[in-house]
Design a protein around this motif. Structure first.
Motif, PDB file in Angstrom:
ATOM      1  N   GLU A  98       4.737  -1.400 -13.173  1.00 49.21           N
ATOM      2  CA  GLU A  98       5.401  -2.247 -12.176  1.00 49.21           C
ATOM      3  C   GLU A  98       6.904  -2.342 -12.392  1.00 49.21           C
ATOM      4  OE1 GLU A  98       4.236  -6.328 -11.945  1.00 49.21           O
ATOM      5  OE2 GLU A  98       4.327  -6.610 -14.094  1.00 49.21           O
TER       6      GLU A  98
ATOM      7  N   PHE B 173       8.339   0.172 -10.003  1.00 49.73           N
ATOM      8  CA  PHE B 173       7.742   0.142  -8.664  1.00 49.73           C
ATOM      9  C   PHE B 173       8.799   0.210  -7.563  1.00 49.73           C
ATOM     10  CE2 PHE B 173       6.317  -2.335  -4.963  1.00 49.73           C
ATOM     11  CZ  PHE B 173       5.216  -1.583  -4.588  1.00 49.73           C
TER      12      PHE B 173
ATOM     13  N   LYS C 229       0.955  -0.819 -10.802  1.00 47.54           N
ATOM     14  CA  LYS C 229       0.897  -1.008  -9.356  1.00 47.54           C
ATOM     15  C   LYS C 229       0.573   0.335  -8.729  1.00 47.54           C
ATOM     16  CE  LYS C 229       3.374  -4.980  -8.091  1.00 47.54           C
ATOM     17  NZ  LYS C 229       4.075  -5.517  -6.977  1.00 47.54           N
TER      18      LYS C 229
END
Length: 123
Positions: free
Chosen positions: A106, A109, A4
């Motif tokens: 991710e 994140f 991400k």
């Protein structure tokens, strides 16, 4: 592994660098810190006298911007930051001209977002 990205805005390079050091512990895939501006040409670094100098626009005097031609100077001069006719606040990233760009896994994140927001970054 899915990645991400995060784009976070800061007021000073020191703020962004402090967050970058903390994010390194999360093993980011890629990270950069950049300064951006609405005006082309970078900063004006030579001294000029406003009465006798060759001034492209109001923007070169008030925002220290090295605009390259008359048309961009006219467009720059209508900005509230150059003219002083308004506070310029349109719910944008006021005073935040430092961009921290992060690419990370991710799984970390949300932890990275917390670090950025706790340090005063705007995402």
């Amino acid at each position: 592994m899915t990645e991400k990205n995060i784009l976070a805005y800061f007021k000073t390079p020191d703020e962004a660098q402090g967050v970058a050091r903390k994010l390194q512990a999360l093993r980011v895939a890629d990270m950069s810190i950049d300064r951006f501006s609405a005006y082309p040409g970078g900063e004006l670094n030579n001294t000029m006298h406003p009465m006798t100098g060759d001034i492209v626009s109001l923007t070169s005097m008030t925002l220290n911007s090295s605009l390259t031609n008359r048309s961009s100077g006219i467009l720059g001069a209508v900005d509230p930051s150059a003219s002083g006719m308004s506070d310029g606040s349109q719910d944008g990233p006021d005073g935040r001209d430092i961009l921290l760009t992060v690419v990370l896994d991710e799984n970390v994140f949300h932890q990275a977002m917390s670090i950025i927001e706790d340090a005063g970054g705007m995402v």
